[in-house]
Scaffold this motif. Structure first.
Motif: not given
Length: 181
Positions: A10-19, A48-59, A90-93
């Motif tokens: 299972n790979f979790l890939l985090v990317i930034t999307v456009s505004a 399942a995944v959720a993110a907080d305001s500082v981009t921590n991921c909750y899996l 964390s935001a840095n993985g």
């Protein structure tokens, strides 16, 4: 943020999307980080995944190998079976914490949401044993800072098939879970 998950590894890939909230097909992107959870020899799944305001991921999902392992070398022994879990990355993985639900051999976290007062709400299903086909639905509140369980509730009987597929919260602290019985 977009997260991808595959069976087996299972790979979790985090990317930034456009505004505007979408990623055009022809647009190239650079991942912030990627990692995997689970082991090498069994089925593991991030559901399942959720993110907080500082981009921590909750899996949330299940682990079939009995441990969590990710690119930073953390290997944590857990129980065996398909264990329902929640984790914070964390935001840095970096894997910061993980929590297992119930003392049953099989389960899966299928929904995860951020609650009020620095909490994380996880929901899914737990089975009584490896040979029992029945399941109970569960919802749990965790501390976002360390994964400590504040409370866990279940509904249904193990002789039935019950589970939550998704969970959401509102600003008043209400929890909404949907599933089957």
């Amino acid at each position: 943020m977009i997260a991808f998950s595959q069976y087996l590894r299972n790979f979790l890939l985090v990317i930034t999307v456009s505004a505007a909230g979408y990623l055009p097909a022809q647009m190239a992107y650079t991942p912030r980080w990627s990692s995997y959870v689970g082991g090498d020899f069994n089925f593991d799944k991030v559901s399942a995944v959720a993110a907080d305001s500082v981009t921590n991921c909750y899996l949330g999902g299940f682990l079939g190998d009995g441990y969590i392992n990710n690119d930073d070398g953390v290997a944590s022994p857990l129980s065996y079976g398909y264990d329902a879990f929640a984790a914070r990355v964390s935001a840095n993985g970096t894997l910061e914490w993980y929590t297992l639900f119930g003392d049953t051999p099989n389960g899966e976290t299928r929904g995860i949401a951020l609650g009020t007062n620095q909490s994380v709400i996880a929901a899914g299903m737990l089975s009584e044993s490896e040979v029992t086909l029945g399941t109970k639905a569960f919802a749990a509140s965790l501390a976002a800072t360390n994964g400590a369980v504040g409370w866990i509730q279940s509904i249904g009987e193990y002789n039935g098939t019950n589970g939550f597929n998704a969970v959401a919260t509102d600003a008043l602290g209400n929890i909404f879970a949907v599933g089957y019985t």
